[in-house]
Design an enzyme around this catalytic site. Structure first.
Site, mmCIF file in Angstrom:
data_model
loop_
_atom_site.group_PDB
_atom_site.id
_atom_site.type_symbol
_atom_site.label_atom_id
_atom_site.label_comp_id
_atom_site.label_asym_id
_atom_site.label_seq_id
_atom_site.Cartn_x
_atom_site.Cartn_y
_atom_site.Cartn_z
ATOM 1 N N ALA A 1 0.814 -1.216 0.000
ATOM 2 C CA ALA A 1 0.000 0.000 0.000
ATOM 3 C C ALA A 1 0.842 1.257 0.000
ATOM 4 C CB ALA A 1 -0.904 -0.001 1.239
ATOM 5 N N LYS A 2 2.032 1.193 0.583
ATOM 6 C CA LYS A 2 2.765 2.431 0.867
ATOM 7 C C LYS A 2 3.278 3.161 -0.368
ATOM 8 C CE LYS A 2 3.875 1.712 5.695
ATOM 9 N NZ LYS A 2 4.908 1.735 6.747
ATOM 10 N N ILE A 3 3.220 2.526 -1.512
ATOM 11 C CA ILE A 3 3.588 3.275 -2.721
ATOM 12 C C ILE A 3 2.573 4.389 -2.979
ATOM 13 C CG2 ILE A 3 2.357 1.764 -4.348
ATOM 14 C CD1 ILE A 3 4.765 2.208 -6.270
#
Length: 342
Positions: free
Chosen positions: A41-43
């Site tokens: 998710a962190k992209i």
């Protein structure tokens, strides 16, 4: 999807997976963020932090991004830096998944370690101090400082929009809290759009964000370890309840889900799924419960899914796995719906 020319164009529109359902119609749905580039998710927030820095004139052509990371944020920043022509330095420790570190290096990131080889303790505070000092010493550098960056949460507004487009309503949003961006960014945007879910944050036992004694833990990329400061991305005003899950239970859940349904999820997601499964019947009948699975389990094959690694750290508990398997047998709709289906 149409033809794209940038990896970041592939971010978003991740699928939902129904893991469990009660007889009263309450469903546990997993938002599978491992289908993003970098498998996490962190992209989403990595891209937003860089775009925000550009808009505010904090990053110029050929600039230098510096971040303290346990892996997934660094992977996202490595992609964005490669696309936009920036140098990227990731300040890391040996607690991070080795495959994440290798992937960052493969995309051109410079890795700076705060601990010696063989020291696999979590060193969040030391990482952040070094990253801040490195950025302050360079005129062209920008410390994205994910824990205290407003653009972190903004990166997850699209998650809320996708959930409402797919579901129409979210009754309970229950997810891991690391920086806080994914849970609270999603929750804030849901509220802005007229959806008011109950928000439940999950952290490891040993994390200090929700109070209680601090201590070591092995769930990667989540929680706030002792000595670190809870960042501004953790928005307590949006939090209805904070719960803690022990490493043993989080990892038992991760392993049980893989065995029962063939889905590999990360350890922090295992904590969230454990919290949801063990209280699923406590939620109002017909509730839609959503957990954001921030990354997949493929990055943890040499840790959470490795019996020797687990035994060396007293984390392997067959009885805990069995309890989760029983819950999955009880609630997993696939076990009922696929009988006799080729």
């Amino acid at each position: 999807m149409p033809l794209v020319t940038r990896v970041t164009d592939l971010i978003g529109n991740t699928p939902l997976f129904e893991l469990a359902a009660t007889e009263t119609g309450t469903r546990l749905l997993l938002k599978l963020e491992q289908f993003n580039p970098t498998g996490a998710a962190k992209i989403r927030m990595a891209r937003e932090m860089v775009l925000d820095a550009e808009r505010r004139g904090l990053l110029n052509d050929g600039g230098h991004i510096i971040e303290s990371t346990s892996g997934n944020t660094g992977l996202g920043l490595a992609v964005v830096a490669a696309e936009r022509g920036y140098r990227f330095t990731a300040v890391v420790d040996h607690h991070a998944c080795k495959d994440k570190l290798r992937a960052m290096r493969a995309m051109g990131a410079e890795l700076v370690y705060v601990a010696d080889e063989g020291d696999d303790s979590l060193a969040t505070s030391a990482r952040e101090d070094l990253a801040e000092a490195m950025a302050a010493a360079r005129d062209d550098a920008y410390f994205t400082e994910q824990h205290n960056n407003d653009a972190n949460a903004l990166g997850y507004y699209a998650v809320a929009e996708e959930l409402l487009a797919d579901l129409g309503q979210v009754d309970i949003l229950l997810s891991a809290v690391g920086t806080g961006g994914s849970l609270f960014g999603t929750a804030r945007r849901l509220r802005e759009l007229g959806c008011l879910p109950r928000v439940i944050g999950v952290e490891p036992v040993g994390s200090i964000a929700f109070g209680g004694p601090g201590g070591p833990y092995w769930q990667s990329g989540t929680g706030t370890p002792p000595g670190a400061t809870v960042g501004t991305a953790v928005d307590y005003s949006l939090l209805d309840e904070g719960v803690k899950v022990a490493d043993v239970d989080a990892f038992a859940t991760t392993r049980a889900v893989a065995r029962k349904v063939g889905l590999l999820i990360g350890g922090s997601a295992g904590g969230s799924v454990h919290a949801a499964l063990t209280r699923l019947e406590e939620f109002p009948p017909g509730s839609t419960v959503v957990t954001i699975v921030c990354d997949g389990g493929e990055k943890y094959l040499d840790t959470v899914f490795d019996d020797d690694w687990m035994k060396d750290r007293d984390l392997l508990d067959e009885s805990a796995e069995y309890e989760v398997l029983q819950l999955l047998d009880r609630y997993t709709p696939a076990r009922r719906n696929l009988v006799g289906v080729p």
